[in-house]
Design a protein around this motif. Structure first.
Motif, mmCIF file in Angstrom:
data_model
loop_
_atom_site.group_PDB
_atom_site.id
_atom_site.type_symbol
_atom_site.label_atom_id
_atom_site.label_comp_id
_atom_site.label_asym_id
_atom_site.label_seq_id
_atom_site.Cartn_x
_atom_site.Cartn_y
_atom_site.Cartn_z
ATOM 1 N N ILE A 1 9.093 -27.091 9.557
ATOM 2 C CA ILE A 1 9.312 -26.755 10.957
ATOM 3 C C ILE A 1 8.307 -25.701 11.401
ATOM 4 O O ILE A 1 7.688 -25.022 10.579
ATOM 5 N N SER A 2 8.144 -25.596 12.714
ATOM 6 C CA SER A 2 7.173 -24.673 13.293
ATOM 7 C C SER A 2 7.831 -23.868 14.393
ATOM 8 O O SER A 2 8.791 -24.309 15.012
ATOM 9 N N GLY A 3 7.289 -22.695 14.648
ATOM 10 C CA GLY A 3 7.752 -21.883 15.761
ATOM 11 C C GLY A 3 7.718 -20.404 15.439
ATOM 12 O O GLY A 3 7.482 -20.002 14.302
ATOM 13 N N THR A 4 7.947 -19.611 16.475
ATOM 14 C CA THR A 4 7.980 -18.170 16.270
ATOM 15 C C THR A 4 9.131 -17.797 15.339
ATOM 16 O O THR A 4 9.077 -16.784 14.656
ATOM 17 N N SER A 5 10.153 -18.646 15.292
ATOM 18 C CA SER A 5 11.265 -18.383 14.374
ATOM 19 C C SER A 5 10.818 -18.552 12.921
ATOM 20 O O SER A 5 11.510 -18.104 12.014
#
Length: 171
Positions: A66-70
């Motif tokens: 998964i990708s993202g700032t999280s």
């Protein structure tokens, strides 16, 4: 059978890159504050769940990419925890300083870090640069600040005495 292969690429000369979904600055609330502070790994991160989840494939998986700032947040939090372990006397501001003053602004090829357009990322996309945990552990110089040092800044933003008291928990 698909000709698509899922592989890990090591040594991409353009790495790291700023992702298109990465937040940009400046701060809307206070344009005098540059944002982001720092960038870190957040694209295609192998993440695990404690229970199997349906990821649209056969069966259920306990992990996914998964990708993202999280995904970037745990990397930076872990780096901060490691720095606190190595330097128990450092304040949160000192840890932030060590991370920001040792950040990398060049990619593996020695050129400017790029964004999704493949042009050099600006300060509002890059902040201080890409985190370098090894350098942050021995930064040479850190800038420290205490919570009360923010009071003049809050006054400059026209916060009332009452609002500042709520923030500082002091009369």
């Amino acid at each position: 059978m698909s000709s698509l292969q899922h592989i890990t690429v090591i040594g991409d000369p353009l790495a790291p890159k700023v992702a298109s979904f990465s937040s940009r600055g400046p701060s809307i609330t206070s344009p005098g504050i540059l944002k982001p502070d720092i960038i870190g790994p957040g694209v295609s991160i192998l993440a695990a769940w404690p229970v199997p989840v349906d990821n649209g494939t056969e069966g259920k998986a306990t992990f996914n990419m998964i990708s993202g700032t999280s995904m970037s947040c745990p990397h930076l939090s872990g780096i901060a925890a490691l720095l606190k372990s190595s330097h128990p006397d450092w304040s949160p501001a000192a840890i932030k300083s060590a991370i920001m003053t040792t950040a990398e602004v060049e990619n593996l090829a020695g050129s400017a870090i790029v964004d999704q357009t493949l042009f050099a990322a600006d300060i509002f996309a890059l902040g201080a640069g890409h985190v370098n945990p090894s350098k942050a552990n021995d930064p040479g110089l850190i800038y420290d600040i205490q919570p009360e040092d923010y009071i003049p800044y809050l006054c400059g933003l026209n916060y009332t005495d009452e609002q500042i008291q709520v923030i500082t928990h002091k009369q």
